[in-house]
Motif scaffolding. Sequence first.
Motif, PDB file in Angstrom:
ATOM      1  N   LYS A   1      32.485  24.355  18.346  1.00 38.89           N
ATOM      2  CA  LYS A   1      31.449  24.464  18.028  1.00 38.89           C
ATOM      3  C   LYS A   1      30.559  23.455  19.362  1.00 38.89           C
ATOM      4  O   LYS A   1      30.048  22.726  20.216  1.00 38.89           O
ATOM      5  N   GLY A   2      29.507  24.631  19.885  1.00 42.12           N
ATOM      6  CA  GLY A   2      28.502  24.728  21.228  1.00 42.12           C
ATOM      7  C   GLY A   2      28.710  24.463  22.471  1.00 42.12           C
ATOM      8  O   GLY A   2      28.258  24.897  23.297  1.00 42.12           O
ATOM      9  N   GLU A   3      30.370  25.279  22.938  1.00 44.23           N
ATOM     10  CA  GLU A   3      30.848  25.414  23.923  1.00 44.23           C
ATOM     11  C   GLU A   3      30.538  27.122  24.218  1.00 44.23           C
ATOM     12  O   GLU A   3      30.194  27.407  23.321  1.00 44.23           O
ATOM     13  N   LYS A   4      30.349  27.084  25.594  1.00 46.79           N
ATOM     14  CA  LYS A   4      29.627  28.437  26.962  1.00 46.79           C
ATOM     15  C   LYS A   4      30.733  29.607  26.944  1.00 46.79           C
ATOM     16  O   LYS A   4      31.866  28.113  27.259  1.00 46.79           O
ATOM     17  N   MET A   5      30.419  30.516  26.789  1.00 49.33           N
ATOM     18  CA  MET A   5      31.149  31.865  27.929  1.00 49.33           C
ATOM     19  C   MET A   5      30.604  32.564  29.671  1.00 49.33           C
ATOM     20  O   MET A   5      29.546  32.908  28.421  1.00 49.33           O
ATOM     21  N   ARG A   6      31.357  32.202  30.089  1.00 52.02           N
ATOM     22  CA  ARG A   6      30.594  33.121  31.048  1.00 52.02           C
ATOM     23  C   ARG A   6      31.558  34.585  30.961  1.00 52.02           C
ATOM     24  O   ARG A   6      32.646  34.478  30.043  1.00 52.02           O
ATOM     25  N   MET A   7      31.028  36.197  30.860  1.00 55.77           N
ATOM     26  CA  MET A   7      31.049  37.124  30.346  1.00 55.77           C
ATOM     27  C   MET A   7      31.110  38.026  31.763  1.00 55.77           C
ATOM     28  O   MET A   7      29.955  38.427  32.337  1.00 55.77           O
ATOM     29  N   GLY A   8      31.879  38.766  32.120  1.00 58.38           N
ATOM     30  CA  GLY A   8      31.982  40.080  33.404  1.00 58.38           C
ATOM     31  C   GLY A   8      32.759  40.473  33.715  1.00 58.38           C
ATOM     32  O   GLY A   8      33.292  40.839  32.365  1.00 58.38           O
ATOM     33  N   PHE A   9      33.341  41.113  34.147  1.00 59.40           N
ATOM     34  CA  PHE A   9      34.414  41.933  34.704  1.00 59.40           C
ATOM     35  C   PHE A   9      35.023  42.335  35.951  1.00 59.40           C
ATOM     36  O   PHE A   9      34.827  41.304  36.506  1.00 59.40           O
ATOM     37  N   ASP A  10      36.550  42.258  36.160  1.00 54.60           N
ATOM     38  CA  ASP A  10      37.526  42.475  37.050  1.00 54.60           C
ATOM     39  C   ASP A  10      38.043  43.815  36.926  1.00 54.60           C
ATOM     40  O   ASP A  10      38.106  44.644  36.078  1.00 54.60           O
ATOM     41  N   LEU A  11      38.193  44.233  37.960  1.00 53.98           N
ATOM     42  CA  LEU A  11      38.812  46.011  38.217  1.00 53.98           C
ATOM     43  C   LEU A  11      39.829  45.458  39.314  1.00 53.98           C
ATOM     44  O   LEU A  11      40.377  44.606  40.462  1.00 53.98           O
ATOM     45  N   GLY A  12      41.345  45.833  38.574  1.00 58.01           N
ATOM     46  CA  GLY A  12      42.398  45.653  39.876  1.00 58.01           C
ATOM     47  C   GLY A  12      42.576  47.409  39.885  1.00 58.01           C
ATOM     48  O   GLY A  12      42.630  48.592  39.464  1.00 58.01           O
ATOM     49  N   ALA A  13      43.697  47.651  40.530  1.00 57.45           N
ATOM     50  CA  ALA A  13      44.518  49.171  41.184  1.00 57.45           C
ATOM     51  C   ALA A  13      45.638  49.440  40.269  1.00 57.45           C
ATOM     52  O   ALA A  13      46.148  48.282  40.161  1.00 57.45           O
ATOM     53  N   VAL A  14      45.882  50.147  40.260  1.00 55.55           N
ATOM     54  CA  VAL A  14      46.772  50.415  39.016  1.00 55.55           C
ATOM     55  C   VAL A  14      48.439  50.239  39.798  1.00 55.55           C
ATOM     56  O   VAL A  14      48.028  51.127  41.002  1.00 55.55           O
ATOM     57  N   LEU A  15      49.549  50.096  39.359  1.00 57.33           N
ATOM     58  CA  LEU A  15      50.841  49.645  40.136  1.00 57.33           C
ATOM     59  C   LEU A  15      51.669  50.844  39.938  1.00 57.33           C
ATOM     60  O   LEU A  15      51.891  50.600  38.441  1.00 57.33           O
ATOM     61  N   PRO A  16      52.489  51.458  40.748  1.00 57.10           N
ATOM     62  CA  PRO A  16      53.643  51.757  39.908  1.00 57.10           C
ATOM     63  C   PRO A  16      54.745  51.120  39.629  1.00 57.10           C
ATOM     64  O   PRO A  16      54.523  49.956  39.932  1.00 57.10           O
ATOM     65  N   GLU A  17      55.418  51.723  38.761  1.00 54.68           N
ATOM     66  CA  GLU A  17      56.582  50.452  38.186  1.00 54.68           C
ATOM     67  C   GLU A  17      57.707  50.333  39.464  1.00 54.68           C
ATOM     68  O   GLU A  17      58.501  49.501  39.594  1.00 54.68           O
ATOM     69  N   THR A  18      58.083  51.345  40.392  1.00 56.84           N
ATOM     70  CA  THR A  18      58.293  51.196  41.408  1.00 56.84           C
ATOM     71  C   THR A  18      58.326  50.067  42.299  1.00 56.84           C
ATOM     72  O   THR A  18      57.669  49.667  42.202  1.00 56.84           O
ATOM     73  N   THR A  19      59.199  49.996  43.424  1.00 55.50           N
ATOM     74  CA  THR A  19      59.196  48.792  44.797  1.00 55.50           C
ATOM     75  C   THR A  19      58.607  49.729  45.819  1.00 55.50           C
ATOM     76  O   THR A  19      59.076  49.511  46.797  1.00 55.50           O
ATOM     77  N   GLN A  20      58.388  51.380  45.789  1.00 52.96           N
ATOM     78  CA  GLN A  20      57.958  52.426  46.521  1.00 52.96           C
ATOM     79  C   GLN A  20      56.740  53.162  46.393  1.00 52.96           C
ATOM     80  O   GLN A  20      56.605  53.582  44.636  1.00 52.96           O
TER      81      GLN A  20
END
Length: 227
Positions: free
Chosen positions: A117-136
């Motif tokens: 009870k009474g706790e607060k949260m900061r709310m926003g967003f982040d962005l990431g890049a999609v990674l291929p499943e491989t190492t190349q």
Amino acid sequence: MKNSLRIPLLTTSLFTSLLLALPGHAAEREWLPYRKLVDVIKLDKFDALPQAERDKVILYAKLVPVNKAISPLDAGLVVVDGASRTPLPLDAGGRARMALNPQWMAHDAQIWTSLPKGEKMRMGFDLGAVLPETTQWRYASVMGAIPQTNAAIGKVAGALSLFVPTMKSVIFKFDKPAQLTIKASGGDKRYASDAKNHVRLKLDEEMLKENPLVEVSMRPLEAEIDE
């Protein structure tokens, strides 16, 4: 992004300074309409972009307790849609990968929490890049997320995009020391991870045109888009 980006809705790494009070009792309780979260992170506008304008970008909701003694892993968030309950798990950084759910929008689903009870949260967003499943992969397949991100911010945030820094880098995050090599026509460019096991790669427009092969000694855990 390492901080959370700032427009009146955001803070550096794309993170709003909006503080949302968590109402309630000691047990699980209603916290926030799903529609409100969608509105704050502009998920509906991002989703409305043509796929070709966002296919290299990952949108995360970022929900971090103001009380640093509370881990985001303990936020206990659940989307409640009638009798249906879907956990909204956060990682240690307070992020959840987001995709628009039209049913939750139509049904006015609510997000419940088990935070004290009474706790607060900061709310926003982040962005990431999609990674291929491989190492190349080809340079543009990942680094192309930067121009996509900057263009998307302009369309999604509108006039508020003037307050948002231009994204210029991708931070590749590994779980142990690693190397990244760009097989450029002028010779290999090698990058070793830093003390945090990160490799920061700034966008090179000429390299984007050349689109050389990129090799990593192991697949990154994630790729964060940053200033």
